[in-house]
Design an enzyme around this catalytic site. Structure first.
Site, short mmCIF file in Angstrom:
data_model
loop_
_atom_site.label_atom_id
_atom_site.label_comp_id
_atom_site.label_asym_id
_atom_site.label_seq_id
_atom_site.Cartn_x
_atom_site.Cartn_y
_atom_site.Cartn_z
N LYS A 139 0.83 -1.22 0.00
CA LYS A 139 0.00 0.00 0.00
C LYS A 139 0.86 1.26 0.00
O LYS A 139 0.50 2.26 -0.64
CB LYS A 139 -0.95 -0.02 1.19
CG LYS A 139 -2.04 -1.08 1.06
CD LYS A 139 -2.99 -1.05 2.25
CE LYS A 139 -4.08 -2.10 2.08
NZ LYS A 139 -5.03 -2.11 3.22
N LYS A 222 -11.66 -11.51 -7.96
CA LYS A 222 -12.61 -11.65 -6.86
C LYS A 222 -13.53 -10.44 -6.81
O LYS A 222 -13.10 -9.31 -7.07
CB LYS A 222 -11.84 -11.79 -5.54
CG LYS A 222 -12.70 -12.19 -4.36
CD LYS A 222 -11.86 -12.57 -3.15
CE LYS A 222 -11.18 -11.37 -2.53
NZ LYS A 222 -10.57 -11.69 -1.22
N LYS A 225 -15.36 -4.17 -3.90
CA LYS A 225 -15.92 -2.82 -4.02
C LYS A 225 -15.08 -1.93 -4.94
O LYS A 225 -15.55 -0.91 -5.43
CB LYS A 225 -16.03 -2.17 -2.64
CG LYS A 225 -14.69 -1.98 -1.94
CD LYS A 225 -14.86 -1.40 -0.56
CE LYS A 225 -13.52 -1.18 0.12
NZ LYS A 225 -12.76 -2.41 0.34
#
Length: 360
Positions: A139, A222, A225
């Protein structure tokens, strides 16, 4: 350390008697799970992959389910949206089967012991350990070193506090959290060695908690969102007609045979997985039922089954959201139940590290 995927029962049977006397430990095996309030609705993958399994655990375990809003602010959040999404998540947890009378359902930020214990654990964590966490490296690389907040680095220590406060014997998580569970185990052992026996050292287990649901438009990815197209995502709170339309527009594959083959036929395989998960019918039986039928027949069957399964969940969630005061009352009661377990653990930690007793 390599851990195999075990059943809940297998893992929680390990060392239960030896650790039952520790602070906050229960004679009934305890599990703890959470899901961030990072969207306006849970999606079908959240529901079938996690929430359905959580509902089942209530019968056999002392279950704690929480909404980790402290974790959510490791990335910028709109305050009003975060508060709303927290309530939306809680409403869907309850609508999906989490019973606040049988389980402890709470919001992380309403139990201050999480942040208090996290600071103690942070002070026991080496910089090298924290910076080796794969999620932090990934990240921070995407955001840029200067843009990544310190909270992102400290995320695993807060997660360790989330777990250790409740002294669970087993921690059900996905494979992507394996490294964080290992750090939690290390910190528990480190604290016990330095200050005396305090924490149950939890065992991570990585069960196949439910069906793995893939994106309707990109069935090799997968369901998430963050999908490239909203048409690939089935939201629990979507209108039924919208849900049906998305499923009927799902990507399929070459040929006409409704056969499960994840590599060669990912689109059809995803539809079969969804239908099996919501109907309880094994995939081989579904393959037989659709012999000689077109993909359109499969899509209609999936759409009808999903709409039927989600309709009562959606209706119950919306009813709960129509009464935010009652929802807040439920969450406040859950936070009190959580604190009844967490506070004695924190008091023990504070005494051992030399702090004055925490104020209640």
């Amino acid at each position: 350390m390599t851990m195999k995927k075990n059943s809940v029962q297998d893992v929680l049977a390990q060392d239960a008697a030896a650790t039952a006397h520790l602070a906050g430990a229960s004679a009934r095996h305890r599990v703890l799970s959470g899901m961030q309030p990072s969207a306006d609705s849970l999606h079908l993958g959240n529901y079938l992959g996690a929430l359905v399994n959580w509902e089942r655990t209530q019968a056999d375990f002392e279950a704690f389910f929480f909404i980790p809003d402290l974790h959510a602010i490791t990335v910028p959040q709109d305050p009003a949206a975060l508060a709303e999404r927290t309530r939306v998540a809680a409403a869907q947890f309850i609508a999906g089967g989490i019973d606040p009378e049988r389980s402890t359902l709470f919001v992380q930020s309403q139990v201050p012991e999480h942040a208090q214990l996290a600071w103690v654990l942070t002070c026991m964590t080496g910089m090298g350990e924290a910076m080796r966490m794969t999620q932090f490296k990934d990240k921070s690389a995407k955001q840029g070193a200067d843009a990544a907040g310190v909270g992102l680095l400290a995320y695993p220590m807060l997660m360790a506090a989330d777990i250790l406060l409740y002294q669970p014997h087993g921690v059900p998580v996905g494979d992507d959290q394996r490294q964080h569970v290992e750090l939690t185990r290390d910190l528990a052992q480190r604290f016990n060695h330095r200050y005396g026996e305090t924490f149950v050292v939890p065992t991570g287990f990585y069960p196949e908690t439910g069906a793995r649901i893939y994106d309707l438009q990109d069935p090799t990815s997968k369901m998430s969102k963050s999908a490239a197209s909203p048409n690939g995502l089935i939201n629990v709170l979507d209108e039924p007609k919208k849900t049906a339309k998305k499923i009927k527009s799902a990507v399929t594959d070459d040929g006409t045979e409704a056969r499960f083959d994840r590599e060669a036929k990912p689109g059809v395989s995803n539809l079969l997985t969804i239908l099996s998960a919501v109907s309880g019918t094994p995939i081989p039986q579904l393959e037989e039922e659709f012999v000689g039928k077109m993909y359109g027949h499969l899509k209609v069957a999936v759409a009808d089954a999903v709409v039927e399964r989600l309709a009562p969940v959606r209706e119950r969630a919306l009813a709960l959201l129509d009464d935010p005061a009652e929802l807040d009352r439920i969450l406040a009661a859950g936070a009190e139940k959580a604190r009844a377990v967490a506070t004695p653990v924190l008091e023990d930690v504070y005494a051992k590290v030399g702090f004055l007793p925490p104020l209640r």
